[in-house]
Design an enzyme around this catalytic site. Sequence first.
Site, PDB file in Angstrom:
ATOM      1  N   GLN A  93      -3.027  -9.754   9.392  1.00 29.69           N
ATOM      2  CA  GLN A  93      -3.101 -10.077   7.962  1.00 29.69           C
ATOM      3  C   GLN A  93      -4.542 -10.380   7.563  1.00 29.69           C
ATOM      4  O   GLN A  93      -5.211 -11.195   8.209  1.00 29.69           O
ATOM      5  CB  GLN A  93      -2.215 -11.281   7.619  1.00 29.69           C
ATOM      6  N   HIS A  99       2.348  -9.365   0.757  1.00 27.89           N
ATOM      7  CA  HIS A  99       2.504  -7.990   0.305  1.00 27.89           C
ATOM      8  C   HIS A  99       3.321  -7.235   1.343  1.00 27.89           C
ATOM      9  O   HIS A  99       3.186  -7.457   2.539  1.00 27.89           O
ATOM     10  CB  HIS A  99       1.152  -7.308   0.096  1.00 27.89           C
TER      11      HIS A  99
HETATM   12  P1  5GP Z   1      -2.972  -6.945   5.501  1.00 23.83           P
HETATM   13  O1  5GP Z   1      -3.948  -6.546   6.590  1.00 23.83           O
HETATM   14  O2  5GP Z   1      -3.349  -8.278   4.892  1.00 23.83           O
HETATM   15  O3  5GP Z   1      -1.533  -6.858   5.900  1.00 23.83           O
HETATM   16  O4  5GP Z   1      -3.138  -5.824   4.390  1.00 23.83           O
HETATM   17  C1  5GP Z   1      -4.140  -5.847   3.434  1.00 23.83           C
HETATM   18  C2  5GP Z   1      -4.257  -4.429   2.922  1.00 23.83           C
HETATM   19  O5  5GP Z   1      -4.989  -4.452   1.714  1.00 23.83           O
HETATM   20  C3  5GP Z   1      -5.004  -3.486   3.876  1.00 23.83           C
HETATM   21  O6  5GP Z   1      -4.157  -2.398   4.230  1.00 23.83           O
HETATM   22  C4  5GP Z   1      -6.220  -3.047   3.066  1.00 23.83           C
HETATM   23  O7  5GP Z   1      -6.565  -1.685   3.265  1.00 23.83           O
HETATM   24  C5  5GP Z   1      -5.796  -3.310   1.626  1.00 23.83           C
HETATM   25  N1  5GP Z   1      -6.885  -3.648   0.737  1.00 23.83           N
HETATM   26  C6  5GP Z   1      -7.885  -4.539   0.981  1.00 23.83           C
HETATM   27  N2  5GP Z   1      -8.716  -4.606  -0.088  1.00 23.83           N
HETATM   28  C7  5GP Z   1      -8.221  -3.744  -1.023  1.00 23.83           C
HETATM   29  C8  5GP Z   1      -8.646  -3.384  -2.336  1.00 23.83           C
HETATM   30  O8  5GP Z   1      -9.641  -3.874  -2.878  1.00 23.83           O
HETATM   31  N3  5GP Z   1      -7.887  -2.464  -2.989  1.00 23.83           N
HETATM   32  C9  5GP Z   1      -6.778  -1.893  -2.430  1.00 23.83           C
HETATM   33  N4  5GP Z   1      -6.130  -0.985  -3.164  1.00 23.83           N
HETATM   34  N5  5GP Z   1      -6.347  -2.217  -1.196  1.00 23.83           N
HETATM   35  C10 5GP Z   1      -7.057  -3.132  -0.502  1.00 23.83           C
END
Ligand code: 5GP
Length: 113
Positions: A93, A99
């Site tokens: 994360q 999300h």
């Molecule tokens: P996590 O790693 O927290 O489960 O997922 C975060 C997700 O957010 C990642 O897949 C990353 O690519 C996406 N993400 C991070 N910053 C941005 C952004 O500024 N815009 C978009 N559309 N996605 C983002």
Amino acid sequence: MNCLFCKISDKEIPSKIVYEDERVFAFEDINPQAPIHILVVPRKHVATVLEATPEDNELIGQLFQVANKIAKDRGVAERGFRLVMNCNRESGQTVFHIHLHLLAGRIMHWPPG
Ligand code: 5GP
Ligand code: ZN
């Protein structure tokens, strides 16, 4: 609050929104890990699933309803898709506003990396 997904919800930061209503929105992941990679997000700021309370149960259920709708609209419901919610560091994360990742359009491997 300095939260990326709150800013995307408020449209302070642009994104490719694919769905939105009063409580939930969804947009294209900036660094897609599959041909379809969409993030389904509650407008309410909840940092991790550990902070979700029973009051949030309906809201979290709505994330799945929205993911179902998008999977059907994109024509991948029958083929299959993966829904992932990471929690804390070892899961990977990076954004601390919950999300649901909707990943589809290719064969998914198990166990995940
Ligand atoms: P996590 O790693 O927290 O489960 O997922 C975060 C997700 O957010 C990642 O897949 C990353 O690519 C996406 N993400 C991070 N910053 C941005 C952004 O500024 N815009 C978009 N559309 N996605 C983002
Ligand atoms: Zn937030």
